[in-house]
Design a protein around this motif. Structure first.
Motif, PDB file in Angstrom:
ATOM      1  N   VAL A 298       0.806  -1.462  -0.150  1.00 33.02           N
ATOM      2  CA  VAL A 298      -0.159   0.137   0.041  1.00 33.02           C
ATOM      3  C   VAL A 298       0.730   1.274   0.130  1.00 33.02           C
ATOM      4  O   VAL A 298       1.919   1.332   0.509  1.00 33.02           O
ATOM      5  CB  VAL A 298      -1.115   0.314   1.063  1.00 33.02           C
ATOM      6  N   ARG A 299       0.450   2.347  -1.001  1.00 36.27           N
ATOM      7  CA  ARG A 299       1.055   3.420  -0.484  1.00 36.27           C
ATOM      8  C   ARG A 299       0.411   4.482   0.430  1.00 36.27           C
ATOM      9  O   ARG A 299      -1.167   4.838   0.056  1.00 36.27           O
ATOM     10  CB  ARG A 299       1.175   4.509  -1.983  1.00 36.27           C
ATOM     11  N   SER A 300       0.727   5.245   1.329  1.00 39.38           N
ATOM     12  CA  SER A 300       0.244   6.333   2.320  1.00 39.38           C
ATOM     13  C   SER A 300       0.467   7.251   1.830  1.00 39.38           C
ATOM     14  O   SER A 300       1.943   8.355   1.499  1.00 39.38           O
ATOM     15  CB  SER A 300       0.439   5.256   3.885  1.00 39.38           C
ATOM     16  N   HIS A 301       0.320   8.952   2.121  1.00 34.17           N
ATOM     17  CA  HIS A 301       0.186  10.365   1.958  1.00 34.17           C
ATOM     18  C   HIS A 301       1.127  10.522   3.523  1.00 34.17           C
ATOM     19  O   HIS A 301       1.367  11.665   3.086  1.00 34.17           O
ATOM     20  CB  HIS A 301      -0.652  10.846   0.870  1.00 34.17           C
ATOM     21  N   LEU A 302       1.140   9.725   4.182  1.00 31.12           N
ATOM     22  CA  LEU A 302       1.546   9.972   5.392  1.00 31.12           C
ATOM     23  C   LEU A 302       2.979  10.047   5.449  1.00 31.12           C
ATOM     24  O   LEU A 302       3.562   8.888   5.437  1.00 31.12           O
ATOM     25  CB  LEU A 302       0.641   9.667   6.275  1.00 31.12           C
ATOM     26  N   ALA A 303       3.774  11.076   5.909  1.00 29.71           N
ATOM     27  CA  ALA A 303       4.917  10.472   5.688  1.00 29.71           C
ATOM     28  C   ALA A 303       5.742   9.946   7.349  1.00 29.71           C
ATOM     29  O   ALA A 303       4.661  10.692   8.233  1.00 29.71           O
ATOM     30  CB  ALA A 303       5.143  12.557   5.814  1.00 29.71           C
ATOM     31  N   GLY A 304       6.676   9.743   7.224  1.00 34.27           N
ATOM     32  CA  GLY A 304       7.452   9.167   8.512  1.00 34.27           C
ATOM     33  C   GLY A 304       6.892   7.953   9.038  1.00 34.27           C
ATOM     34  O   GLY A 304       5.409   7.383   8.748  1.00 34.27           O
ATOM     35  N   GLU A 305       7.681   7.179   9.986  1.00 42.08           N
ATOM     36  CA  GLU A 305       7.664   5.854  10.309  1.00 42.08           C
ATOM     37  C   GLU A 305       6.164   6.171  11.675  1.00 42.08           C
ATOM     38  O   GLU A 305       5.364   5.005  11.721  1.00 42.08           O
ATOM     39  CB  GLU A 305       8.334   5.731  11.000  1.00 42.08           C
ATOM     40  N   VAL A 306       6.259   7.375  12.138  1.00 37.43           N
ATOM     41  CA  VAL A 306       5.197   7.474  13.284  1.00 37.43           C
ATOM     42  C   VAL A 306       4.068   7.474  13.154  1.00 37.43           C
ATOM     43  O   VAL A 306       2.621   6.986  13.501  1.00 37.43           O
ATOM     44  CB  VAL A 306       5.507   8.528  14.339  1.00 37.43           C
ATOM     45  N   ASN A 307       3.805   7.992  11.212  1.00 33.69           N
ATOM     46  CA  ASN A 307       2.240   7.722  10.806  1.00 33.69           C
ATOM     47  C   ASN A 307       2.236   6.595  10.384  1.00 33.69           C
ATOM     48  O   ASN A 307       1.000   5.752  10.444  1.00 33.69           O
ATOM     49  CB  ASN A 307       2.461   8.881  10.411  1.00 33.69           C
ATOM     50  N   ILE A 308       3.590   5.838   9.903  1.00 31.61           N
ATOM     51  CA  ILE A 308       3.303   4.277   9.656  1.00 31.61           C
ATOM     52  C   ILE A 308       2.051   3.781  10.708  1.00 31.61           C
ATOM     53  O   ILE A 308       1.441   2.770  10.430  1.00 31.61           O
ATOM     54  CB  ILE A 308       3.934   3.638   9.468  1.00 31.61           C
ATOM     55  N   LEU A 309       2.685   3.947  11.902  1.00 25.50           N
ATOM     56  CA  LEU A 309       1.835   3.477  13.389  1.00 25.50           C
ATOM     57  C   LEU A 309       0.350   3.677  13.179  1.00 25.50           C
ATOM     58  O   LEU A 309      -0.264   3.081  13.732  1.00 25.50           O
ATOM     59  CB  LEU A 309       3.154   4.112  14.865  1.00 25.50           C
ATOM     60  N   ASN A 310       0.260   5.106  13.059  1.00 23.54           N
ATOM     61  CA  ASN A 310      -0.741   6.133  13.827  1.00 23.54           C
ATOM     62  C   ASN A 310      -1.524   5.177  11.884  1.00 23.54           C
ATOM     63  O   ASN A 310      -3.169   4.444  12.571  1.00 23.54           O
ATOM     64  CB  ASN A 310      -0.960   7.169  13.194  1.00 23.54           C
ATOM     65  N   LEU A 311      -1.141   4.431  11.658  1.00 23.61           N
ATOM     66  CA  LEU A 311      -1.802   4.066  10.365  1.00 23.61           C
ATOM     67  C   LEU A 311      -2.274   2.986  10.289  1.00 23.61           C
ATOM     68  O   LEU A 311      -3.595   2.468  10.496  1.00 23.61           O
ATOM     69  CB  LEU A 311      -1.239   4.236   9.254  1.00 23.61           C
ATOM     70  N   LEU A 312      -1.305   2.185  10.482  1.00 20.90           N
ATOM     71  CA  LEU A 312      -1.872   0.773  11.126  1.00 20.90           C
ATOM     72  C   LEU A 312      -2.265   0.585  11.753  1.00 20.90           C
ATOM     73  O   LEU A 312      -2.871  -1.087  12.396  1.00 20.90           O
ATOM     74  CB  LEU A 312      -0.206   0.530  11.605  1.00 20.90           C
ATOM     75  N   ALA A 313      -2.729   1.473  13.429  1.00 18.62           N
ATOM     76  CA  ALA A 313      -2.905   1.434  14.309  1.00 18.62           C
ATOM     77  C   ALA A 313      -5.183   1.616  13.938  1.00 18.62           C
ATOM     78  O   ALA A 313      -5.874   0.710  14.217  1.00 18.62           O
ATOM     79  CB  ALA A 313      -2.903   2.536  15.529  1.00 18.62           C
ATOM     80  N   ALA A 314      -5.198   2.417  13.654  1.00 18.30           N
ATOM     81  CA  ALA A 314      -6.446   2.552  12.452  1.00 18.30           C
ATOM     82  C   ALA A 314      -6.382   1.495  11.541  1.00 18.30           C
ATOM     83  O   ALA A 314      -8.109   0.855  11.772  1.00 18.30           O
ATOM     84  CB  ALA A 314      -5.749   3.964  11.640  1.00 18.30           C
ATOM     85  N   PHE A 315      -5.320   1.119  10.924  1.00 20.55           N
ATOM     86  CA  PHE A 315      -6.141   0.132  10.415  1.00 20.55           C
ATOM     87  C   PHE A 315      -6.779  -1.587  10.855  1.00 20.55           C
ATOM     88  O   PHE A 315      -7.881  -1.849  10.645  1.00 20.55           O
ATOM     89  CB  PHE A 315      -4.762  -0.364   9.052  1.00 20.55           C
ATOM     90  N   THR A 316      -5.600  -1.660  12.251  1.00 19.31           N
ATOM     91  CA  THR A 316      -6.376  -2.894  13.305  1.00 19.31           C
ATOM     92  C   THR A 316      -7.890  -2.285  13.310  1.00 19.31           C
ATOM     93  O   THR A 316      -8.586  -3.447  13.576  1.00 19.31           O
ATOM     94  CB  THR A 316      -5.249  -2.876  13.703  1.00 19.31           C
ATOM     95  N   ALA A 369      13.146  13.541  14.227  1.00 17.10           N
ATOM     96  CA  ALA A 369      14.119  12.338  13.753  1.00 17.10           C
ATOM     97  C   ALA A 369      13.242  11.980  11.862  1.00 17.10           C
ATOM     98  O   ALA A 369      14.085  11.962  10.589  1.00 17.10           O
ATOM     99  CB  ALA A 369      13.394  11.134  14.499  1.00 17.10           C
ATOM    100  N   LEU A 370      12.289  12.132  11.726  1.00 19.74           N
ATOM    101  CA  LEU A 370      11.511  12.501  10.586  1.00 19.74           C
ATOM    102  C   LEU A 370      12.299  14.140   9.901  1.00 19.74           C
ATOM    103  O   LEU A 370      11.830  13.704   8.396  1.00 19.74           O
ATOM    104  CB  LEU A 370       9.484  12.711  10.890  1.00 19.74           C
ATOM    105  N   ALA A 371      12.152  14.871  10.139  1.00 21.55           N
ATOM    106  CA  ALA A 371      13.088  16.321   9.274  1.00 21.55           C
ATOM    107  C   ALA A 371      13.843  15.582   8.635  1.00 21.55           C
ATOM    108  O   ALA A 371      14.804  15.644   8.023  1.00 21.55           O
ATOM    109  CB  ALA A 371      12.641  17.090  10.144  1.00 21.55           C
ATOM    110  N   ARG A 372      14.689  15.117  10.159  1.00 20.30           N
ATOM    111  CA  ARG A 372      16.300  14.481  10.002  1.00 20.30           C
ATOM    112  C   ARG A 372      16.295  14.022   8.542  1.00 20.30           C
ATOM    113  O   ARG A 372      17.036  13.575   7.538  1.00 20.30           O
ATOM    114  CB  ARG A 372      16.705  13.888  10.669  1.00 20.30           C
ATOM    115  N   GLN A 373      14.944  12.591   7.909  1.00 23.73           N
ATOM    116  CA  GLN A 373      15.022  12.265   6.873  1.00 23.73           C
ATOM    117  C   GLN A 373      14.883  12.396   6.296  1.00 23.73           C
ATOM    118  O   GLN A 373      15.505  12.035   4.204  1.00 23.73           O
ATOM    119  CB  GLN A 373      13.294  10.733   7.013  1.00 23.73           C
ATOM    120  N   LEU A 374      13.903  13.422   6.095  1.00 24.00           N
ATOM    121  CA  LEU A 374      13.750  14.709   4.554  1.00 24.00           C
ATOM    122  C   LEU A 374      15.085  15.104   4.189  1.00 24.00           C
ATOM    123  O   LEU A 374      15.564  15.998   2.624  1.00 24.00           O
ATOM    124  CB  LEU A 374      13.080  15.988   5.089  1.00 24.00           C
ATOM    125  N   VAL A 375      16.242  15.965   5.158  1.00 23.70           N
ATOM    126  CA  VAL A 375      17.255  16.585   4.764  1.00 23.70           C
ATOM    127  C   VAL A 375      18.872  15.341   4.571  1.00 23.70           C
ATOM    128  O   VAL A 375      19.348  15.859   4.176  1.00 23.70           O
ATOM    129  CB  VAL A 375      17.958  17.517   5.926  1.00 23.70           C
TER     130      VAL A 375
END
Length: 501
Positions: A298-316, A369-375
């Motif tokens: 799946v492709r998500s428009h939410l940035a960063g690993e923290v939002n992967i966790l948020n998405l997985l919580a909502a998905f579950t 940490a998410l911003a660090r990934q952007l730079v």
């Protein structure tokens, strides 16, 4: 509804009198009483509603439900036509009376509750969006705003008092809603604001240091969160959705299982519902989701690993509410970021500006940490603007200072709702941690000036993080509250710097 009907639905230890006229409302605030209302007089954190019984009667209350009437017997002047019921637990009685008066909307709406330190708001928005994508009408209660079957209303409290919650639920049910998605704060759980709502699904996002001004210790803070799962103050959920990465999850899972709940965990690389692999992109993430119900990319428009966790919580949680795996997978690409949560501000500038609600050291660390990934693939720097709230947990201040300093290249410490405290005094408790981190920093109590300074210091490829307020639209000072929107202040500053025309 009449008084005998109401009394039959609350847990009373004694009652006297019978009001003759129909009940027109249930209120816990004497200032909202009108003719025909029942006033629930209960002890609160800062005041005792029993002190206002006379005021409620004078305003037209026909019934009083009280949890400590004897403490005020010498002050209260009851009228013969006013009925009185005595209860042991005021907030429980408020919930029981409200559920009855508003027609038991909790029997119509299936409830999903989200608790945890960080991620509640994003998870709630995502869970609602997934339910809406499956054509289910919802009521959303949370920090940013309320949704009632598609109508957006201002949020007064993350977790409102039960009377207000039941009114919102009843309004939603009358408009065809069948689902309730609500953030459930530790304050709300501890104070019993969610009494009477049987949660079908309960989500735990994480536990990090916060709200110790109220709870005093981390154990008490966790104990408040645990109330949603353990079946003591509230009925246990049918399904508990727990973050597999949090060190408190094993204890929470044990308590939930003992209470009779089914436990489902989520995580990155671990958990029942997991992102087995993922790639972060400038516009979000691509992940391979593996679950007991199926696997898919799946492709998500939410940035960063923290939002992967948020998405997985909502998905579950949405899957637990009966949405099929394939339907959920098809809905994920349509999900959009939540206001004030990693919200970009674009004035045509050659650097990135992000507004975010991060107001704990853990949330700030995740944001940086998410911003660090952007730079990571450029020579860009991270410039962080943040502050700490006044009249709140002071132990957070050095922790947030160090979190900002260790991850950023430059920090501007400023004010964030100083309330009754002197802004400089708050900053004095932050500054030693900034020094200890070794980061270059500046201290500017005026938040507008701080944001302008940070943006004026930014160069191409930099990321400027404006943290702490997110969606909030005001700054709370000692003597007044003023309009204040970080994104609007940033846009104005960018225009003054010559961007955006």
């Amino acid at each position: 509804m009449h008084w005998p009907d109401l009394i039959a639905e609350i847990t009373a230890v004694g009652s006297s009198g019978t009001a003759a006229q129909p009940i027109t409302g249930i209120e816990y605030d004497s200032r909202r009483i009108r003719l025909g209302c029942v006033f629930v007089a209960m002890k609160g954190g800062s005041t005792d509603g029993n002190r206002y019984i006379n005021k409620a009667i004078d305003a037209g209350a026909i019934g009083i439900i009280t949890d400590s009437s004897h403490s005020y017997d010498h002050l209260v002047v009851y009228k013969p036509e006013v009925a009185v019921a005595e209860v042991e637990h005021g907030r429980r009685a408020l919930a029981e009376a409200s559920a009855a008066f508003f027609g038991h909307p909790e029997r119509v709406l299936a409830a999903t509750g989200i608790t945890g330190t960080n991620g509640k708001t994003t998870t709630a928005f995502l869970a609602e969006s997934l339910l809406n994508a499956a054509a289910r009408e919802t009521v959303l209660i949370g920090t940013i705003e309320y949704h009632v079957a598609g109508e957006v209303r201002p949020s007064l409290h993350t977790t409102p008092e039960s009377r207000d919650l039941f009114e919102l639920m009843a309004d939603g049910a009358s408009r065809g809603a069948t689902e309730l998605v609500t953030e459930v704060s530790s304050h709300g759980l501890d104070q019993g604001r969610a009494y009477g709502v049987p949660f079908d699904v309960a989500i735990f996002t994480n536990l990090t240091r916060d709200h110790l001004d109220y709870h005093q210790t981390m154990e008490k803070y966790f104990a408040a969160k645990r109330l949603l799962f353990e079946g003591t103050m509230y009925p246990p959920p049918r399904v508990a959705v727990l973050n597999a990465h949090d060190e408190r999850t094993p204890e929470l899972a044990g308590a939930a299982r003992i209470a009779g709940a089914e436990v489902r965990t989520y995580g990155i690389g671990i958990g029942d519902f997991r992102a087995a692999s993922h790639t972060l992109t400038p516009g979000g993430a691509v992940m391979q989701i593996e679950t007991p119900a199926g696997s898919a990319e799946v492709r998500s428009h939410l940035a960063g690993e923290v939002n992967i966790l948020n998405l997985l919580a909502a998905f579950t949680a949405a899957h637990a509410r009966g949405i099929s795996f394939d339907q959920l997978v098809g809905s994920v690409p349509q999900l959009t970021p939540v206001p004030g949560r990693f919200q970009p501000v674009d004035g045509g500038q050659p650097f990135t500006v992000i507004v975010d609600y991060a107001h704990t050291d853990d949330a700030l660390r995740n944001l940086i940490a998410l911003a660090r990934q952007l730079v990571a693939k450029s020579d860009g720097r991270i410039i962080t603007v943040f502050g700490c709230g006044g009249d709140r947990d002071r132990t957070k201040r050095p922790k947030m200072g160090y979190a900002a300093g260790e991850g950023s290249d430059f920090v501007v410490a400023t004010s964030d709702n100083p309330r009754s405290e002197e802004p400089r005094a708050i900053l004095n408790e932050i500054e030693p941690a900034l020094k200890a981190s070794g980061v270059r920093y500046s201290v500017e109590p005026d938040r507008t000036a701080a944001i302008r300074f940070a943006l004026g210091s930014a160069k191409a490829n930099d990321v400027v993080l404006i943290a702490g307020k997110g969606h909030e639209k005001e700054q709370i000072l000692a003597d007044r509250t003023i309009p204040f929107d970080d994104s609007e202040v940033a846009l104005a500053a960018l225009r003054d710097l010559g961007y955006g025309g």
